[in-house]
Enzyme design. Structure first.
Site, mmCIF file in Angstrom:
data_model
loop_
_atom_site.group_PDB
_atom_site.id
_atom_site.type_symbol
_atom_site.label_atom_id
_atom_site.label_comp_id
_atom_site.label_asym_id
_atom_site.label_seq_id
_atom_site.Cartn_x
_atom_site.Cartn_y
_atom_site.Cartn_z
ATOM 1 N N HIS A 86 32.524 42.324 37.868
ATOM 2 C CA HIS A 86 33.879 42.094 38.844
ATOM 3 C C HIS A 86 33.305 42.964 40.170
ATOM 4 C CE1 HIS A 86 35.729 45.873 37.143
ATOM 5 N NE2 HIS A 86 36.125 46.150 38.300
ATOM 6 N N ASP A 222 31.421 42.966 30.984
ATOM 7 C CA ASP A 222 31.845 43.177 32.330
ATOM 8 C C ASP A 222 30.431 43.894 33.152
ATOM 9 O OD1 ASP A 222 32.717 43.351 34.827
ATOM 10 O OD2 ASP A 222 34.734 44.066 34.217
ATOM 11 N N SER A 673 34.889 51.483 38.812
ATOM 12 C CA SER A 673 34.463 50.222 38.183
ATOM 13 C C SER A 673 32.992 50.435 38.346
ATOM 14 C CB SER A 673 34.870 49.130 38.749
ATOM 15 O OG SER A 673 36.432 48.648 38.335
HETATM 16 N N1 ARG Z 1 41.034 45.654 36.060
HETATM 17 C C1 ARG Z 1 39.677 45.898 36.659
HETATM 18 C C2 ARG Z 1 39.557 46.948 37.602
HETATM 19 O O1 ARG Z 1 40.525 47.009 38.526
HETATM 20 C C3 ARG Z 1 39.310 44.744 36.975
HETATM 21 C C4 ARG Z 1 38.916 43.306 36.380
HETATM 22 C C5 ARG Z 1 38.418 42.344 36.935
HETATM 23 N N2 ARG Z 1 38.609 41.217 36.458
HETATM 24 C C6 ARG Z 1 39.854 40.289 36.513
HETATM 25 N N3 ARG Z 1 39.862 39.436 35.397
HETATM 26 N N4 ARG Z 1 40.308 40.233 37.767
HETATM 27 O O2 ARG Z 1 38.604 47.839 37.563
#
Ligand code: ARG
Length: 738
Positions: A86, A222, A673
C-alpha cells in the site's frame, strides 16, 4: 526474609513486564540513556551503538523514510528496498493500464535494466544524525508572546538548518516534541532515483481489501520492492540511466528462523502523528463531532466511485489508489470513534486530569490550566466542523479540486491590474512588469494543461462527481449551522420548500456541471489555452469554491488557528506539569514523522471475553477466505496450485503450514507502514503494515490490553517472490540468516 522479598519483587517486575504491552515511540539517539537496559532484559542482543551511531553504520541507516509518508528498509548491498504494497500502490497503479496491468498481475524485474521508473517523482530519505536543539530553541523562545511563537520557531529552524547543512548535500528538518517542551533537528540525505523492482498481484498485496483492513486475523501479502540509485560517488542524483545501485551504510540481514510468542521484536520507522497527551475535551470532540462527520462525508465519495469502478476496468485502475487511501481513513475514523468509546478513553483522560488538578491546586503555574482548557474548547466547539468541511466536503468533488488553480490565476490577474493602476511607475516599467506576469500566466496555464493529463476524470468519473457534488451540498446543508453559511448558499437553501432539497441541489449541480470549464478535462484544457479573468470569475465551480473560501477566511480561519495555538500552548504546559508531577515516569514524544523505535514482543490477544486470537496466521486462512472472482478475496490461480501442492519450500512452519502474518505489541501508527520488524540481533523477521480494530483509539490512547501491530511474516514475502513471482534472483540478493 530479605531474599524472599527480593525474589518477590523480581517476580513482580517480570510478570508486570510480561503483562504489559509496549507503549512508546522512542527517539533512537536517546535509547542508550532511557531504554537500553529494559530492551536488553527483553531480548535485545545489540549494543546501543549498533542501533544508533553517528560515526559508524547502525540500524538507523537501514531504516528509511519512504516517499514522505511510509517507512522502508534497505535489505541488500545494492540498494534494494522493502516496503508495503500500500506504500508502493500509487506508483504501481500509475504504471498500470489495461494492456500492461502490473497492479492486477504483479511484476518482477528480471534484471536491473527491466526495473520500472515511476511516473511521478519518488524519494527515500536517510537519517544522517539527530541533534538536540532544545536549549538553543527555548533560550530564544523565552519571553516570546504566544501569538508570535510559531513564526519565531520557523525563523529559528531556518538558521539552525542552515548551520547544520552548510557545505553538504544534506537536508535537515526540525521537529517540535512534547508540544514545544523539546526540539530536535534531523540531518537527512534524500535520494530521488527510485525504481520499482517488484510487486505481487494486488489480490495478494491487498488481499482482504477494505473488509479486512485494520483487522486481525489478517492474510495480506502487503509488500512491494524498490531500488535506490545514486551517482558514481554513491550520492543522491536525479534519475539517470547511468546511475548505480546505492550502496547503503547498513542493510538488514533477513532471518527465516521464525518467531514464537514472547520473542523480542523491535520496529524502527517514521510514525506520522499521535496525540497521546490529548485532553478529555479533545476526545469528546473526536467521538461526537469530527470523526462521524468524516466517515459520512467519505462514504458519499466512496459509494459514487465504487459504482463506476465495478463497471469498467479502466475506471477502476484510474481510481484505485485514491479509493484505497480515502477508504483507509474512512474506516480509521469509524474505528477510532467506536474504540475511543469502547476503551473509555474520555473517562481515562478525565481521571488523569483530575489527578493533575489535585496536584496543581497549590501551584500558581498550573492551577488554572484545566479551567482554561475547558474555556478554549467551549469557545471552539460551535466551529469545530469548519476546517473538516473545507477539506472533506467543499473540496471533495474533483471539479472543485480542479477549479483551485483559479486562485493562483486570479491572484496573477489582480497583480497585473494593480501594476496598471500604479501612478508612481513609468509606462515602460509597467509594461515590463506586466509582460513578466503574462509570462507567468502562460507558464501556469501550460503546467496545468500538462497536469490535467494525470487527473482521473473520464465520463464515468464525471457522473460519479455529480453525485458527490450533490451529496456534499446536502451534507453541508444538514450539518453546518445556517448562520455559518456563505450568502450564496443561504440563497440556494432558501429555495428549499417542503423538503425538496434533493431537487434544489440536483438542479444546482446540473447547472454547475453544464456551465463550468472544470467539468471536463477537455473544457479545462481549452480554457487554459487562452485563460481570461472574466470567464474565470463567472465560472460556477470556481465561484462556489471562492464563496466558501472567502467565508472560511473571513469568519472562521482565525478561530481555528487561535484554537490550535491555544490548545497547543496549554498542552505544552500540561506535559511540563505532568513531567514535574511524575518525575520517575519515562515520557516519549508524540509521533511527528521523525525516526522512532518501538520494542516489545510477539504477542497474541483476547479481543473479547472468551475469545482468543492467535499471534500467527497461515496460508490455510488465506484459502478459507478465498472467494473466486471477488473484488477483495480472489487469488491468482498459480497461488492456489502452489497451495494444493504444499509447495512451501523452506518457508514452512514445523507443522507444514506457510506463515502469513503475525502480531507484536509494538507501538506504531500511520507512517510506520512498511517498517522493518527485527529480532534481537537486528535481523528482519517481518514488516509492519497495520493496526488492529480493538485498538483503533491508539493515536490518542495506548491500550495495553488490545494494542497490537500487524506484520507480514518475512517468510511469506520470500515465498511470494520465489514461488509465485519466480524471482529467486531477488531472494538471492539478500543475506539470509537460516
Ligand atoms: N490500514 C493500513 C494502514 O493505514 C493501510 C491499508 C491499505 N489498504 C487498504 N485496503 N486501504 O497502514
Amino acid at each position: 526474609m530479605k531474599r524472599i522479598y527480593a525474589l518477590l519483587t523480581l517476580a513482580l517486575m517480570l510478570t508486570s513486564n510480561l503483562a504489559k504491552a509496549d507503549e512508546g515511540m522512542w527517539l533512537l539517539s536517546l535509547l542508550d540513556k532511557m531504554n537500553y537496559k529494559d530492551m536488553e532484559a527483553k531480548g535485545l542482543r545489540l549494543t546501543p551503538e549498533q542501533l544508533y551511531s553517528v560515526n559508524h553504520s547502525s540500524l538507523k541507516d537501514a531504516c528509511i523514510w519512504f516517499n514522505g509518508g511510509c517507512t522502508g528498509e534497505l535489505i541488500s548491498s545494492e540498494g534494494l528496498i522493502l516496503t508495503n504494497h500500500h506504500c508502493g500502490y500509487d506508483a504501481i497503479a500509475d504504471l498500470s493500464t489495461p494492456a500492461d496491468n502490473i497492479l492486477d498481475n504483479g511484476f518482477w524485474a528480471k534484471d536491473k535494466a527491466s526495473e520500472r521508473v515511476p511516473k511521478n517523482p519518488m524519494s527515500i530519505t536517510r537519517v544522517v544524525r539527530v541533534d538536540d536543539i532544545t536549549d538553543k530553541m527555548l533560550e530564544k523562545l523565552n519571553g516570546v508572546a504566544e501569538k508570535d511563537r510559531a513564526a519565531k520557531i520557523q525563523e529559528l529552524y531556518k538558521e539552525l538548518i542552515k548551520t547544520a547543512t552548510e557545505g553538504t548535500h544534506f537536508e535537515a528538518t526540525c521537529r517540535e516534541m512534547f508540544k514545544g517542551n523539546a526540539y530536535y533537528l534531523f540531518v537527512m540525505e534524500k535520494f530521488t532515483d527510485i525504481r520499482l523492482v517488484g510487486t505481487p498481484p494486488q489480490n495478494v498485496g491487498k488481499f482482504g481489501g477494505e473488509t479486512d483492513n485494520w483487522m486481525w486475523p489478517r492474510h495480506t501479502g502487503d509488500f512491494s520492492m524498490f531500488r535506490v540509485y545514486a551517482n558514481t560517488e554513491n550520492k543522491p542524483a536525479k534519475y539517470d540511466a547511468q546511475n548505480k545501485p546505492y550502496k547503503p551504510l547498513h542493510y538488514l540481514p533477513v532471518s527465516t528462523k521464525g518467531i514464537k510468542e514472547g520473542d523480542f521484536a523491535m520496529i524502527i520507522g517514521f510514525p506520522g502523528r499521535t496525540n497521546r497527551y490529548e485532553f478529555s475535551q479533545g476526545v469528546a470532540l473526536a467521538t461526537d463531532i469530527v470523526d462521524p462527520n468524516i466517515v459520512n462525508l467519505r462514504d458519499i465519495r466512496l459509494k459514487a466511485w465504487k459504482e463506476q469502478m465495478v463497471q469498467d476496468e479502466a475506471t477502476r485502475l484510474l481510481l484505485s489508489s485514491d479509493y484505497a487511501s480515502i477508504a483507509n481513513y474512512w474506516k480509521f475514523f469509524d474505528g477510532e470513534a467506536e474504540q475511543l468509546k469502547h476503551n473509555k478513553v474520555f473517562e481515562k483522560k478525565s481521571a488523569e486530569e483530575k489527578t493533575f488538578s489535585q496536584w496543581a491546586s497549590n501551584k500558581d503555574e498550573y492551577k488554572s490550566l484545566l479551567y482554561d482548557i475547558d474555556q478554549v474548547y467551549t469557545l471552539y466547539k460551535p466551529y469545530a466542523l469548519q476546517s473538516t468541511y473545507m477539506r472533506e466536503c467543499i473540496t471533495a468533488p474533483t471539479i472543485i479540486q480542479m477549479s483551485m488553480i483559479g486562485m493562483s490565476l486570479e491572484a496573477m490577474y489582480s497583480k497585473k491590474a494593480s501594476i496598471a493602476a500604479d501612478k508612481t511607475k513609468s509606462k515602460e516599467d509597467k509594461a515590463k512588469e506586466i509582460a513578466k506576469i503574462d509570462e507567468a500566466i502562460s507558464a501556469l496555464s501550460k503546467e496545468f494543461i500538462e497536469d490535467l493529463k494525470n487527473v482521473a476524470y473520464n465520463d464515468r468519473i464525471i457522473a460519479a462527481d455529480k453525485k458527490i457534488f450533490a451529496g456534499m451540498l446536502k451534507m453541508y446543508y444538514k450539518n453546518i449551522p445556517s448562520d455559518q453559511w456563505p450568502t450564496f448558499f443561504k440563497e440556494l437553501a432558501g429555495k428549499i420548500k417542503n423538503g425538496n432539497a434533493d431537487e434544489v441541489f440536483g438542479k444546482y449541480t446540473e447547472m454547475v456541471f453544464a456551465k463550468s470549464v472544470f467539468a471536463s478535462k477537455e473544457k479545462a484544457a481549452k480554457f487554459f489555452e487562452k485563460p481570461n479573468l472574466k470567464k474565470l470569475l463567472s465560472d460556477p465551480a470556481y465561484a462556489y469554491l471562492k464563496a466558501h473560501f472567502d467565508n472560511y477566511n473571513t469568519n472562521f480561519k482565525s478561530k481555528v488557528t487561535e484554537f490550535q495555538a491555544q490548545s497547543l500552548a496549554l498542552g505544552r504546559k500540561y506535559i511540563k506539569g505532568l513531567m514535574e508531577m511524575q518525575p520517575n515516569r519515562m515520557f516519549y514524544p508524540d509521533a511527528n514523522s521523525s525516526q522512532r523505535l518501538t520494542y516489545g514482543t510477539v504477542k497474541s490477544y483476547n479481543p473479547k471475553d472468551a475469545v482468543h486470537y492467535d499471534y500467527i496466521t497461515t496460508m490455510d486462512g488465506v484459502m478459507e477466505k478465498y472467494i473466486a472472482g471477488d473484488y477483495e478475496f480472489d487469488l491468482p490461480a498459480k497461488m492456489i496450485e502452489l497451495y494444493k501442492n504444499k509447495d512451501f519450500g523452506k518457508y514452512a512452519l514445523a507443522n507444514g503450514k506457510l506463515p502469513v502474518a503475525f502480531l507484536t505489541d509494538n507501538d506504531i501508527t500511520g507512517g510506520n507502514s512498511g517498517s522493518p520488524v527485527m529480532d534481537g540481533n537486528g535481523n528482519l523477521i517481518g514488516l509492519a503494515f497495520d493496526g488492529n480494530w480493538e485498538a483503533m483509539s491508539g493515536n490518542i490512547h495506548f491500550d495495553e490490553k488490545y494494542k497490537r501491530t500487524i506484520n507480514v511474516d518475512i517468510r511469506y514475502v520470500l515465498w511470494l517472490i520465489e514461488k509465485l513471482g519466480g524471482a529467486s534472483h531477488i531472494v538471492n540478493e539478500m543475506t539470509l540468516v537460516e
